[in-house]
Each structure stands twice: as structure tokens, then as C-alpha cells.
Design an enzyme around this catalytic site. Structure first.
Site, PDB file in Angstrom:
ATOM      1  N   HIS A 140       0.874  -1.176   0.000  1.00  0.00           N
ATOM      2  CA  HIS A 140       0.000   0.000   0.000  1.00  0.00           C
ATOM      3  C   HIS A 140       0.917   1.234   0.000  1.00  0.00           C
ATOM      4  O   HIS A 140       2.017   1.182   0.552  1.00  0.00           O
ATOM      5  CB  HIS A 140      -0.836  -0.050   1.284  1.00  0.00           C
ATOM      6  CG  HIS A 140      -1.911   0.979   1.399  1.00  0.00           C
ATOM      7  ND1 HIS A 140      -1.658   2.283   1.743  1.00  0.00           N
ATOM      8  CD2 HIS A 140      -3.252   0.887   1.243  1.00  0.00           C
ATOM      9  CE1 HIS A 140      -2.802   2.961   1.798  1.00  0.00           C
ATOM     10  NE2 HIS A 140      -3.782   2.135   1.494  1.00  0.00           N
ATOM     11  N   ASP A 160       3.332  -4.414   8.337  1.00  0.00           N
ATOM     12  CA  ASP A 160       2.106  -3.631   8.182  1.00  0.00           C
ATOM     13  C   ASP A 160       0.941  -4.615   8.322  1.00  0.00           C
ATOM     14  O   ASP A 160       0.650  -5.387   7.409  1.00  0.00           O
ATOM     15  CB  ASP A 160       2.131  -2.956   6.799  1.00  0.00           C
ATOM     16  CG  ASP A 160       0.802  -2.307   6.433  1.00  0.00           C
ATOM     17  OD1 ASP A 160      -0.188  -2.499   7.163  1.00  0.00           O
ATOM     18  OD2 ASP A 160       0.764  -1.615   5.400  1.00  0.00           O
ATOM     19  N   GLN A 182      -4.146  -5.313   7.081  1.00  0.00           N
ATOM     20  CA  GLN A 182      -5.103  -6.271   6.502  1.00  0.00           C
ATOM     21  C   GLN A 182      -5.100  -7.620   7.219  1.00  0.00           C
ATOM     22  O   GLN A 182      -5.856  -8.512   6.843  1.00  0.00           O
ATOM     23  CB  GLN A 182      -4.798  -6.494   5.017  1.00  0.00           C
ATOM     24  CG  GLN A 182      -5.011  -5.257   4.154  1.00  0.00           C
ATOM     25  CD  GLN A 182      -6.474  -4.805   4.084  1.00  0.00           C
ATOM     26  OE1 GLN A 182      -7.397  -5.591   4.340  1.00  0.00           O
ATOM     27  NE2 GLN A 182      -6.693  -3.556   3.755  1.00  0.00           N
ATOM     28  N   LYS A 192     -10.234  -1.205  10.536  1.00  0.00           N
ATOM     29  CA  LYS A 192     -10.261  -2.388   9.658  1.00  0.00           C
ATOM     30  C   LYS A 192     -10.495  -3.654  10.474  1.00  0.00           C
ATOM     31  O   LYS A 192     -10.413  -4.773   9.958  1.00  0.00           O
ATOM     32  CB  LYS A 192      -8.949  -2.494   8.881  1.00  0.00           C
ATOM     33  CG  LYS A 192      -8.775  -1.359   7.863  1.00  0.00           C
ATOM     34  CD  LYS A 192      -7.531  -1.567   7.043  1.00  0.00           C
ATOM     35  CE  LYS A 192      -7.100  -0.340   6.282  1.00  0.00           C
ATOM     36  NZ  LYS A 192      -7.889  -0.028   5.105  1.00  0.00           N
ATOM     37  N   CYS A 222      -4.769   2.096  -3.720  1.00  0.00           N
ATOM     38  CA  CYS A 222      -3.571   2.753  -3.145  1.00  0.00           C
ATOM     39  C   CYS A 222      -2.363   1.841  -3.259  1.00  0.00           C
ATOM     40  O   CYS A 222      -1.548   1.738  -2.333  1.00  0.00           O
ATOM     41  CB  CYS A 222      -3.788   3.139  -1.679  1.00  0.00           C
ATOM     42  SG  CYS A 222      -5.058   4.354  -1.442  1.00  0.00           S
TER      43      CYS A 222
HETATM   44  N1  PLP Z   1      -1.537  -0.726   4.716  1.00  0.00           N
HETATM   45  C1  PLP Z   1      -2.404  -1.538   4.113  1.00  0.00           C
HETATM   46  C2  PLP Z   1      -1.963  -2.913   3.697  1.00  0.00           C
HETATM   47  C3  PLP Z   1      -3.716  -1.126   3.896  1.00  0.00           C
HETATM   48  O1  PLP Z   1      -4.576  -1.943   3.280  1.00  0.00           O
HETATM   49  C4  PLP Z   1      -4.101   0.175   4.308  1.00  0.00           C
HETATM   50  C5  PLP Z   1      -5.463   0.676   4.022  1.00  0.00           C
HETATM   51  O2  PLP Z   1      -6.168   0.180   3.185  1.00  0.00           O
HETATM   52  C6  PLP Z   1      -3.165   0.981   4.946  1.00  0.00           C
HETATM   53  C7  PLP Z   1      -1.889   0.501   5.135  1.00  0.00           C
HETATM   54  C8  PLP Z   1      -3.517   2.345   5.451  1.00  0.00           C
HETATM   55  O3  PLP Z   1      -4.445   2.253   6.498  1.00  0.00           O
HETATM   56  P1  PLP Z   1      -5.123   3.550   7.114  1.00  0.00           P
HETATM   57  O4  PLP Z   1      -5.734   4.303   5.969  1.00  0.00           O
HETATM   58  O5  PLP Z   1      -6.141   3.023   8.076  1.00  0.00           O
HETATM   59  O6  PLP Z   1      -4.050   4.327   7.795  1.00  0.00           O
END
Ligand code: PLP
Length: 404
Positions: free
Chosen positions: A121, A198, A201, A224, A362
Site C-alpha cells: 500500500h 504492516d 489487513q 479495519k 492505493c
Molecule cells: N496498509 C495496508 C496494507 C492497507 O490496506 C491500508 C489501508 O487500506 C493501509 C496501510 C492504510 O491504512 P489507514 O488508511 O487506516 O491508515
């Protein structure tokens, strides 16, 4: 979990969209909230709302106790050793920015290397790019193969004594690939590098134990995992966090302030400047208890079952191509319909009451790798049922009939 009384704990699901019962399959973007999470937030404001850590009065003490007890719940959920290793942030994005800034200040210098992957992401790419620009460090990228697996040979080639950090998604939000984080951590540690995972997910979908996996940093967002928006966590090993400088400054994060010199508070407060999101943390705690009540292993099994059903069902549809067929996959299906733009498909699916996400999610680098600009993504959660997948499949076929 596949029954009406379970679903009724999520009030938002019980509604019509464009005169059709809502099928919500955009859980990778955000999950819906059970009543217990909504109640935890409402109860806070109706009973104990008061600022934390600074007041001697009754409500402030109740609020502080509830807040710190919720931090302990997060610590236990993650299998962390100390509550001070749980740093509260706005979400995964802020957790990674905090880490990139503060770890970067403490540990990254000119010529050092940071490794990430092609399937990240943007939140796990751009903060590292900016850090590398600031420090004249080098960002290296592990390749992904045609099925969506990380290319292990590519990783081994990149990992050197110059590598200071490996930052990798536990689960890809686009391909659904579950990365082998234990193996990555073991190899990175052997090379003397630290690892950030990270977990945006993964945290709602499988058991996590940061101590057992020996990960150095782990980040996630409450929204999430059935919790509220605007709060998340950066877990870090105490010994590392202690060596890192503050990220933001102001109240709460200080020890003594004078115009000559300021000293900083201990962990976790050193990284939590300003009034924290107290109701948010209580909402996150309620979400954690909700998940623990169901059992993370049970959740993983139920979602695996639903995912297999969905793959079987969608694979039978002519002209539907799935992106991401990694050996180990979570309940995310990215696909394209031949001859139909994902945006048009998403619009028709919405008219049929089915909420999916369309676009690049993204994650433009992985889209570029596959030579596409976007996909349609169905991402599942514990309240989804086989009937939801049937509705999705019917709606896709209807979309094809209407647009082709
Ligand atoms: N990392 C991953 C793998 C994600 O799927 C997302 C959001 O979809 C993020 C980071 C960013 O999360 P947030 O927008 O809640 O900060």
C-alpha cells in the site's frame, strides 16, 4: 457466524441500498461496527468523558483507568510483553510515518538500505521514500511473481549487511497474499536488520503474536478490525522505542519543560503528544473483546471457507480474471471483467446493492507490475455469508449482460 442473529449485531448491515438488501464486500477499506463498539463510544461520552492523565478529579481518574486498561487489552491481544510497547496513533498510516521519522532519525544514515515489496500500500512505500531522500539512504524492493507470491530469491539478493529495516505487508490489500513474515523476520534478523510488519489487513483475520514472531514493529488501524476510525497502533520492542526520538511534541509527551531544556516522558507517552482519542481506544478495546469472544482461529477458518467458496463461484464466470493466486491467500479477491472498466462494473454492482471497491487500491506499483490500472476488489469479513457471495456472482453476471 453465518446466521442472521450474528449479523444483527451490525446495525448498518440491515439496510436497503437502491432498494436491494445491502451486501457489503468492501471490508479491506473499512469494516462495519458491531453494536458493542458503538455502545463503548457512546457510554464513554455519556458517563466518564474527561481528559486523561492530568486530573485528580473523579471523572478524570475513571477515564484514565479505562484508557490504560484498554491499552493493556491491546497489549494482550497482540501478545506484547509490556503495555508501554503499545503506541497509539491515528491508524496504520500514522504508525508508519512515526516509525519512518523516528526510527529513521535514530538508525538510518547515508548509504543504509531499507527493503520493502512491490505489493505494498502507498502508506508502506512513500514514508520510506521520503526517509531515504532525507538521509541519502536507499530503498530496495522485493519482486512479486506472476501468482502474487514474494520472490524469495529476489529478497535474498537484496538483504545485505547494509539493510537496516525490512518493511512488509502481512497481507496484501490488493492481491490477498499472506506473506511469510516469520521466515522474513528470521532472515532479516540474521542479516542484522529490523522488521516492520504492516498488519492493516491481517489483524482482523488471523491470530497475531508479536512476541512469538519476534517482529520488531507492527502497525494496524482499528477501523479495519470492527473498531472506530481515527485510531490505530504502532507496536515496537521497548528496547528499540527507547532509543528512538519523539515524533511529535507538545503536552503529554514531556517530563520537564523550560526555555533552556525539555526532557521527555517515558514510553509510551513519549510518542503520544496531545490529548489522545480516549473513546477511540475504548471502541478498539470493545472490538478486540468481540473478536476474542469469537476466537481468532475460528475467524480464520470461517473466512477461509467463505473465500474458497467465493473463488470457486467466481472462477466459473466467463470473462472474469482473478489477480493474485498466491499459495497462501486471505479473503480478498481482485478481479477484472473482460471488456468492462472496473469503475463501470463497480457502479452497476452498487445499483444491485453490492458494495465492492474499484481502482488501484492505493497500490499503484503492483498495478503497474501486472500492466493494469485497477481492479474490482471483493474483500470479506466475519459477517459475510455464502448468500452474499451468491448475490455478488449474480450481480457480476447481470453487469456483464447489461454492459457487453
Ligand atoms: N496498509 C495496508 C496494507 C492497507 O490496506 C491500508 C489501508 O487500506 C493501509 C496501510 C492504510 O491504512 P489507514 O488508511 O487506516 O491508515
Amino acid at each position: 457466524m453465518d446466521n442472521q442473529s450474528f449479523r444483527s449485531q451490525f446495525p448498518i448491515l440491515n439496510q436497503m441500498v437502491h432498494n436491494k438488501p445491502l451486501v457489503y464486500l468492501d471490508n479491506g477499506a473499512t469494516t462495519q461496527k458491531p453494536q458493542c463498539v458503538i455502545d463503548a463510544i457512546t457510554n464513554y461520552y455519556t458517563t466518564i468523558n474527561s481528559n486523561v492523565h492530568r486530573g485528580v478529579h473523579h471523572l478524570s481518574q475513571l477515564s484514565t483507568d479505562a484508557f490504560e486498561s484498554a491499552r493493556k487489552t491491546v497489549k494482550e491481544f497482540l501478545g506484547a510483553t509490556h503495555s508501554c510497547e503499545i503506541i497509539l496513533t491515528k491508524g496504520t498510516t500514522e504508525s508508519i510515518n512515526l516509525l519512518a521519522y523516528s526510527f529513521g532519525e535514530a538508525f538510518i544514515g547515508e548509504g543504509d538500505e531499507i527493503i520493502t515489496t512491490e505489493m505494498e500500500h502507498h502508506a508502506n512505500i512513500v514514508p520510506w521514500q521520503l526517509l531515504c531522500e532525507r538521509k541519502k539512504a536507499i530503498l530496495k524492493v522485493i519482486e512479486v511473481d506472476a501468482k502474487g507470491n514474494l520472490d524469495w530469491t529476489s529478497f535474498e539478493k537484496l538483504l545485505t549487511s547494509k539493510t537496516k529495516l525490512v518493511s512488509v505487508a502481512h497481507i496484501s490489500n490488493t492481491l490477498g497474499t499472506i506473506n511469510p513474515i516469520e521466515r522474513i523476520i528470521e532472515s532479516a534478523h540474521k542479516a542484522g536488520a529490523k522488521v516492520h510488519v504492516d498488519g492493516a489487513q491481517s489483524v482482523a483475520h488471523m491470530p497475531i503474536n508479536v512476541a512469538n514472531s519476534d517482529v520488531d514493529f507492527f502497525s494496524f488501524s482499528a477501523h479495519k478490525m470492527y473498531g472506530p476510525m481515527g485510531i490505530g497502533v504502532l507496536y515496537g520492542k521497548e528496547s528499540l522505542l527507547n532509543q528512538m526520538p519523539p515524533y511529535q511534541s507538545g503536552g503529554e509527551m514531556i517530563d520537564q519543560v523550560s526555555f533552556e531544556k525539555t526532557t521527555f516522558n517515558t514510553l509510551p507517552f513519549k510518542f503520544e503528544a496531545g490529548t489522545p482519542d480516549v473513546p477511540g481506544l475504548l471502541g478498539l478495546e470493545a472490538a478486540i473483546k468481540f473478536l476474542q469472544n469469537l476466537g481468532m482461529e475460528n475467524i480464520k477458518d470461517a473466512e477461509e471457507d467463505l473465500f474458497n467458496y467465493a473463488v470457486e463461484k467466481l472462477s466459473k464466470i466467463d470473462g472474469l480474471e482473478i489477480f493474485g493466486e498466491a499459495d497462501n491467500k486471505a479473503s480478498v479477491i481482485s478481479f477484472l471483467l473482460q471488456g468492462i472498466h472496473p469503475f463501470d462494473a463497480g457502479t452497476i454492482l452498487d445499483q444491485l446493492g453490492v458494495a465492492v471497491r474499484t481502482g488501484n487500491h492505493c497500490a499503484q506499483p503492483i498495478m503497474a507490475k501486472f500492466g493494469i490500472t485497477g481492479t474490482i476488489r471483493a474483500s470479506m469479513a466475519i459477517y459475510n455469508t455464502k448468500a452474499d457471495i451468491d448475490r455478488l456472482a449474480e450481480a457480476i453476471i447481470k453487469t456483464q449482460t447489461m454492459l457487453l
